[in-house]
Design a protein around this motif. Structure first.
Motif, PDB file in Angstrom:
ATOM      1  N   GLY A  91       0.946  -1.287  -0.158  1.00 45.80           N
ATOM      2  CA  GLY A  91      -0.045  -0.182   0.243  1.00 45.80           C
ATOM      3  C   GLY A  91       1.118   0.810   0.085  1.00 45.80           C
ATOM      4  O   GLY A  91       0.149   2.105   0.476  1.00 45.80           O
ATOM      5  N   ASN A  92       2.365   0.920  -0.058  1.00 48.49           N
ATOM      6  CA  ASN A  92       2.954   2.487  -0.172  1.00 48.49           C
ATOM      7  C   ASN A  92       2.981   3.223  -1.488  1.00 48.49           C
ATOM      8  O   ASN A  92       3.270   3.897  -1.271  1.00 48.49           O
ATOM      9  CB  ASN A  92       4.382   2.428   0.120  1.00 48.49           C
ATOM     10  N   LEU A  93       2.279   2.040  -1.975  1.00 48.96           N
ATOM     11  CA  LEU A  93       1.999   2.823  -3.638  1.00 48.96           C
ATOM     12  C   LEU A  93       0.268   2.280  -4.371  1.00 48.96           C
ATOM     13  O   LEU A  93       0.429   1.521  -4.165  1.00 48.96           O
ATOM     14  CB  LEU A  93       2.308   2.269  -4.915  1.00 48.96           C
ATOM     15  N   LYS A  94      -0.520   3.606  -4.617  1.00 45.33           N
ATOM     16  CA  LYS A  94      -1.607   3.061  -4.001  1.00 45.33           C
ATOM     17  C   LYS A  94      -2.122   3.493  -5.916  1.00 45.33           C
ATOM     18  O   LYS A  94      -1.335   4.365  -6.550  1.00 45.33           O
ATOM     19  CB  LYS A  94      -2.578   4.174  -3.207  1.00 45.33           C
ATOM     20  N   PRO A  95      -3.497   2.899  -6.479  1.00 49.40           N
ATOM     21  CA  PRO A  95      -3.786   3.524  -7.615  1.00 49.40           C
ATOM     22  C   PRO A  95      -4.007   4.365  -7.682  1.00 49.40           C
ATOM     23  O   PRO A  95      -4.447   5.776  -7.047  1.00 49.40           O
ATOM     24  CB  PRO A  95      -5.058   2.678  -7.629  1.00 49.40           C
ATOM     25  N   GLY A  96      -3.566   5.140  -8.677  1.00 49.77           N
ATOM     26  CA  GLY A  96      -3.652   6.538  -9.271  1.00 49.77           C
ATOM     27  C   GLY A  96      -2.015   6.792  -9.388  1.00 49.77           C
ATOM     28  O   GLY A  96      -2.319   8.416  -9.470  1.00 49.77           O
ATOM     29  N   ASP A  97      -1.113   7.124  -8.074  1.00 52.03           N
ATOM     30  CA  ASP A  97      -0.065   7.269  -8.063  1.00 52.03           C
ATOM     31  C   ASP A  97       0.315   7.082  -9.295  1.00 52.03           C
ATOM     32  O   ASP A  97       0.802   6.493  -9.867  1.00 52.03           O
ATOM     33  CB  ASP A  97       0.815   6.497  -6.968  1.00 52.03           C
ATOM     34  N   ARG A  98       1.829   8.201  -9.613  1.00 50.73           N
ATOM     35  CA  ARG A  98       2.399   8.659 -10.764  1.00 50.73           C
ATOM     36  C   ARG A  98       3.755   8.201 -10.240  1.00 50.73           C
ATOM     37  O   ARG A  98       4.227   8.755  -9.193  1.00 50.73           O
ATOM     38  CB  ARG A  98       2.189   9.910 -10.923  1.00 50.73           C
ATOM     39  N   LEU A  99       4.472   7.421 -10.980  1.00 52.52           N
ATOM     40  CA  LEU A  99       5.814   6.813 -10.860  1.00 52.52           C
ATOM     41  C   LEU A  99       6.624   8.636 -11.321  1.00 52.52           C
ATOM     42  O   LEU A  99       6.110   9.044 -12.417  1.00 52.52           O
ATOM     43  CB  LEU A  99       5.850   5.766 -11.534  1.00 52.52           C
ATOM     44  N   PRO A 100       7.663   8.250 -10.393  1.00 59.59           N
ATOM     45  CA  PRO A 100       8.736   9.122 -11.195  1.00 59.59           C
ATOM     46  C   PRO A 100       8.891   9.219 -12.709  1.00 59.59           C
ATOM     47  O   PRO A 100       9.292   8.474 -13.200  1.00 59.59           O
ATOM     48  CB  PRO A 100      10.362   9.212  -9.915  1.00 59.59           C
ATOM     49  N   PRO A 101       9.321  10.330 -13.493  1.00 60.07           N
ATOM     50  CA  PRO A 101       9.783  10.578 -14.927  1.00 60.07           C
ATOM     51  C   PRO A 101      10.791   9.069 -14.889  1.00 60.07           C
ATOM     52  O   PRO A 101      11.983   9.038 -14.258  1.00 60.07           O
ATOM     53  CB  PRO A 101       9.895  11.633 -15.503  1.00 60.07           C
TER      54      PRO A 101
END
Length: 464
Positions: free
Chosen positions: A31-41
Motif C-alpha cells: 500500500g505504499n504505492l496506491k492506485p492512481g499514484d504516478r511513478l517518477p519520470p
C-alpha cells in the motif's frame, strides 16, 4: 523519504531491472504505492538511482505487462487499480457513503426477483422429488437444458443441434474454455482494439496473445483484420456483432459478411459473443453463425438478460470444436450445478421471460435521450445497447475523471480497462445505462458527471 529510499544507488551495476521491479511490486502490495499514484519520470528515477534509463523503463514495462501499472502518453506511468487478469472493474462494495455504480454492466431496469424466485421454487420441488441428482452428472445427463438452450440460441442462428451445445458456468467460462481450446497450438486471438476486461482476462488465463484490430463506427475493420492475418498466426477472431462492449457500436449485416469473408479466406474461427444480443429485436441481430456455420462458435449467457447470479452460459459450435471445448470445460469445472441449469431452463421456458426482454429494451431506449441531453456528442441511436462510450474533453484523462467521479459518488470505468494495449488507451469512460434501477438516481449521476466534465481537471503531482 522517497519510494526508492530502500534501494541502493550510485552505481549502474547496483540497481537491476529485476530488483527495481521487485521493490515496486512490494510497495504496491503493502500500500505504499496506491492506485492512481504516478511513478517518477524514467530519467529522473534513473538519475536518483544512479542507473541507466533503460533499467527503469524495463521495470516500469514489467509492471504494465503484469497489469499493475499503465502508461499514459505525455503524462507518465501510473499505478493501476487492480490486475487486468481479474476482470476489473469490480462492483462497488459497502462503504460509509453511497456510490452510484455505472461502471459494472448489469440490467436492473426490470426486477427479475419473481422470475428467479419461481425458478428456485421449481428447483426445490425437483430436488425434493428426486428429479435433481445429488451426485456428479453422467455424460449427456444435461440433455434437457441443452434442448431448451437450442431454442434460445435460435435467436442468432438456425436452432443448433443440442449435441453441439456446451453448457458452462456463465458466458465468461464459455469464452475462457473456447480460447483454451482454439489456441492450444499457439495461434493468437484477434479482437477489437477496445474490448471488455473478461476477454483480456480469459486470454491471459489461456496464455494466448490478443492482437488488437482497428475499429470504426461499426466495429472491427475488415481490412485491418485481413492485414493482421497476413502478417501473424491467428487462430480465431472475437467479435460482438449486436452490441460491442465497451463502445456500444452495432454491426450491419454487410459488415458481418465482410468480416466472415476475411475469416473464411484465412481459415480462422469466429467467436461470436451474443451476450447482449437480447437488446436487439428478435430476428434483427446480425451475426456470423448463419454466414459461416462451420467456422463460428456462438457464445452467450444469462447474466445480462436475467441476472448475474444465474451463472449459466452456452456455447454452440461445429461438432469437432464442440468436443474440444467440452473437454476443456470439463477439465476446468467438471459440470455446471444441476440446480442452476434447472433454474435456467425454467426461466427460459417461462412466458414472462420474453416480456422481461421487451421491458429492458424499452427502458434502455427511454434512458438514451437522458444521456444525449447531458452529453450531446452521444447520439441516442448509439446507446441502444445500454452502453455509453464517452470521450473526455477539457484536458481530462480517463483515470483522473474516474477518480474525481468516484469522489462525487459516481463510479465509471476508465478507457484503460478496455484497451488491449494499455499504453494506447483513449481518454474515455464507459457508462452503463442499466446498472441502476431508479431513474432519479441515474439522472443525478448523469448530472454529476456532466458537471464534472464542465470543470478543468486538477493538476497531478509525481511522487517524490
Amino acid at each position: 523519504m522517497t519510494i526508492f529510499a530502500d534501494l541502493p544507488a550510485g552505481s549502474a551495476t547496483t540497481v537491476t531491472t529485476r530488483a527495481l521491479e521487485a521493490h515496486l511490486r512490494d510497495a504496491i502490495e503493502h500500500g505504499n504505492l496506491k492506485p492512481g499514484d504516478r511513478l517518477p519520470p524514467i530519467r529522473e528515477a534513473a538519475w536518483k538511482l544512479g542507473c541507466a534509463p533503460g533499467t527503469v523503463a524495463r521495470a516500469y514495462r514489467a509492471l504494465e505487462l503484469a497489469g499493475l501499472a499503465h502508461g499514459e502518453v505525455g503524462r507518465g506511468t501510473f499505478i493501476t487499480a487492480g490486475d487486468r487478469k481479474l476482470g476489473f472493474p469490480k462492483p462497488a462494495g459497502p462503504s460509509a457513503r453511497a456510490v452510484t455504480d455505472l461502471a459494472v454492466n448489469s440490467f436492473l431496469l426490470d426486477d427479475a426477483t419473481d422470475l428467479l424466485g419461481d425458478a428456485m421454487d421449481s428447483a426445490r420441488q425437483a430436488l425434493a422429488g428426486g428429479a435433481l441428482p445429488l451426485a456428479y452428472l453422467a455424460p449427456g445427463a444435461d440433455a434437457d437444458i441443452r434442448q431448451v438452450a437450442s431454442t434460445f440460441l435460435g435467436r442468432w442462428c438456425a436452432s443448433p443441434d443440442p449435441d453441439r451445445i456446451v453448457v458452462t458456468s456463465g458466458a465468461q467460462a464459455a469464452i475462457a474454455a473456447t480460447f483454451l481450446a482454439l489456441t492450444e497450438n499457439g495461434g493468437g486471438i484477434a479482437c477489437d482494439v477496445l474490448t471488455y476486461p473478461g476477454v483480456i482476462g480469459a486470454a491471459s488465463a489461456a496464455r494466448a496473445r490478443l492482437h488488437p484490430v482497428r475499429m470504426d463506427q461499426e466495429g472491427m475493420e475488415p481490412e485491418a483484420l485481413d492485414a493482421l492475418c497476413r502478417r501473424s498466426s491467428i487462430s480465431c477472431v472475437f467479435l460482438m456483432p449486436s452490441v460491442q462492449n465497451p463502445t456500444g457500436r452495432q454491426m450491419s449485416l454487410r459488415r458481418c459478411r465482410e468480416l466472415a469473408a476475411v475469416a473464411e479466406r484465412h481459415g480462422i474461427v469466429i467467436i461470436e459473443d451474443q451476450v447482449y444480443g437480447f437488446l436487439r429485436e428478435p430476428g434483427s441481430s446480425p451475426g456470423f453463425s448463419g454466414l459461416l456455420p462451420d467456422a463460428t462458435v456462438l457464445v452467450t449467457g444469462l447474466s445480462k438478460c436475467v441476472a448475474p447470479i444465474l451463472r449459466v452460459g452456452f456455447v454452440a459450435a461445429p461438432r469437432p470444436l464442440t468436443r474440444q471445448i467440452l473437454a476443456v470445460d470439463n477439465a476446468l469445472s467438471l459440470m455446471v450445478s444441476p440446480v442452476l441449469t434447472h433454474m435456467a431452463g425454467h426461466v427460459l421456458a417461462d412466458p414472462r421471460f420474453e416480456g422481461r426482454l421487451e421491458r429492458l429494451r424499452r427502458a434502455v431506449a427511454r434512458r438514451a435521450p437522458l444521456v444525449h441531453e447531458r452529453f450531446p456528442a452521444l447520439r441516442p441511436e448509439t446507446l441502444q445497447g445500454g452502453l455509453a462510450w464517452l470521450p473526455l474533453t477539457g484536458g481530462w484523462s480517463a483515470d483522473a475523471f474516474a477518480a474525481e467521479a468516484e469522489a462525487l459518488g459516481v463510479r465509471v470505468a476508465p478507457g484503460r480497462c478496455f484497451a488491449v494495449e494499455p499504453r494506447g488507451a483513449p481518454d474515455a469512460v464507459r457508462i452503463c445505462l442499466g446498472s441502476v434501477s431508479d431513474d432519479a438516481t441515474f439522472l443525478r449521476a448523469l448530472e454529476d458527471l456532466a458537471g464534472l466534465m464542465s470543470r478543468p481537471p486538477r493538476s497531478l503531482q509525481a511522487l517524490p
